[in-house]
Design a protein around this motif. Structure first.
Motif: not given
Length: 378
Positions: A148-149, A235-241, A152-153, A229
């Motif tokens: 995940v990180p 959004d992508g951030r909430d989905s990834s979290l 994302m990063l 999604r």
């Protein structure tokens, strides 16, 4: 004498790479991949099924590979398949290349589990084997948590992430070569053929339960980010979290051995099935963000990893003379169910909508809570 800690860390790392990175990271990266390489929801189900299909095939072949070449060589093969498939994904420019990369990467996990289970069976005393197997199996969650990180990063997006994941897979070659047994300790006459395996009623029951459970699990692990999604419009951030929480909660599977002080294996199995069904029911009932998603997906992640660990224990117990054979049957049928489940869920999602598909697959998990996969001492 081989260090049990070194064996555990090696097995945990290999499972993290082959399952968490080479297999389950696809669900998280799929929305981003589809923006660069467009494909339909139906094709998404077929692509995901490629990974499960190869996993199914390699699981069927793994016991023979372990018996002939040993746990160490088989584990090295698993790491190489993970690296090769991930590198192909990183270079993909078409759905066909994606399918090929997913197929090769999927081979890795099917070989890894029987190889590690065989190493545990050959190296550790019986009293330590169930706790070791369930703890090592929780490596899946560690891989998901790492993905995940990174996705994302890391600069370069999903392609750079696939390259990094491939490098981590190659790093696993060294400990697998050093700390896993290079030779099998069973004799040729102790090895079980597939004909012998299919004649065992306990394995037949285990296989049916694993197949249906695998089908149910495909709803979240193949389409979770897609549903978050595009169905719930997160959004992508909430989905990834949420994906991170789901994967991280699977670490609870490592505590199965501790939980057996208070619960029987049958009770743990039933709880894991219910935990897998709950997030699907919640997703079906929502039309947007809810704070209830956080505990629900955590339960789902913990339930799946615990379930796979329980099936691993049941499989090893069913064939004590060849742990890799019983584990191979359990994971083969689990994978076969995921192949069917991925394709069916994609079709139902496209034809009936996400809500109806989620309810149907939740019902599968709840139905399996009433059917034990076999006999195992509490």
């Amino acid at each position: 004498m081989r260090s049990s800690l070194a064996l555990g860390v090696t097995g945990f790392s290999l499972i993290a790479v082959t399952y968490g990175l080479a297999r389950f990271s696809w669900g998280l990266m799929m929305p981003a991949v589809s923006e660069e390489i467009p494909f339909s929801v139906h094709l998404a189900g077929i692509l995901t099924a490629c990974s499960y299909l190869s996993y199914c095939m390699s699981t069927a072949a793994a016991p023979g590979l372990v018996a002939r070449f040993g746990a160490s060589a088989s584990a090295c093969l698993a790491a190489l398949c993970a690296a090769g498939g991930l590198l192909l994904l990183a270079c993909a420019v078409s759905p066909l290349m994606l399918a090929a990369g997913l197929f090769i990467a999927g081979l890795s996990a099917g070989v890894a589990s029987p190889a590690v289970a065989s190493a545990v069976g050959d190296t550790l005393p019986p009293a330590q084997q169930d706790p070791a197997n369930t703890a090592i199996n929780a490596g899946t969650s560690a891989g998901i948590m790492l993905s995940v990180p990174v996705l994302m990063l890391l600069p370069g997006g999903w392609r750079a992430a696939c390259v990094l994941f491939a490098l981590l897979a190659l790093i696993c070659l060294l400990p697998a070569r050093r700390y896993l047994p290079k030779d099998r300790r069973v004799t040729e006459k102790d090895r079980l053929s597939w004909r012998d395996l299919v004649r065992q009623r306990s394995l037949l029951r285990l296989g049916i339960v694993a197949f249906i459970s695998g089908s149910a699990s495909a709803a979240w692990w193949s389409f979770g980010p897609e549903i978050l999604r595009n169905y719930l419009h997160l959004d992508g951030r909430d989905s990834s979290l949420l994906w991170l929480i789901s994967g991280g909660a699977g670490i609870a599977g490592a505590l199965t051995g501790l939980a057996r002080r208070w619960l029987s294996m049958a009770q743990i199995y039933r709880l894991s099935q219910v935990a897998m069904a709950l997030p699907l029911l919640l997703l079906a009932s929502l039309n947007g963000f809810s704070w209830w998603l956080f505990p629900a997906v955590a339960l789902g992640g913990a339930g799946y990893v615990t379930l796979s660990g329980v099936l691993l224990v049941y499989g090893a117990a069913a064939t004590p003379a060849s742990a890799a054979s019983g584990v191979g049957v359990a994971f083969f049928m689990l994978a076969a169910g995921q192949v069917a489940g991925s394709a069916l869920f994609g079709a139902f999602y496209a034809g009936l909508g996400a809500g109806a598909a989620l309810l149907g697959f939740a019902a599968l998990a709840l139905a399996m809570a009433a059917v034990l996969p076999g006999a195992h001492k509490a």
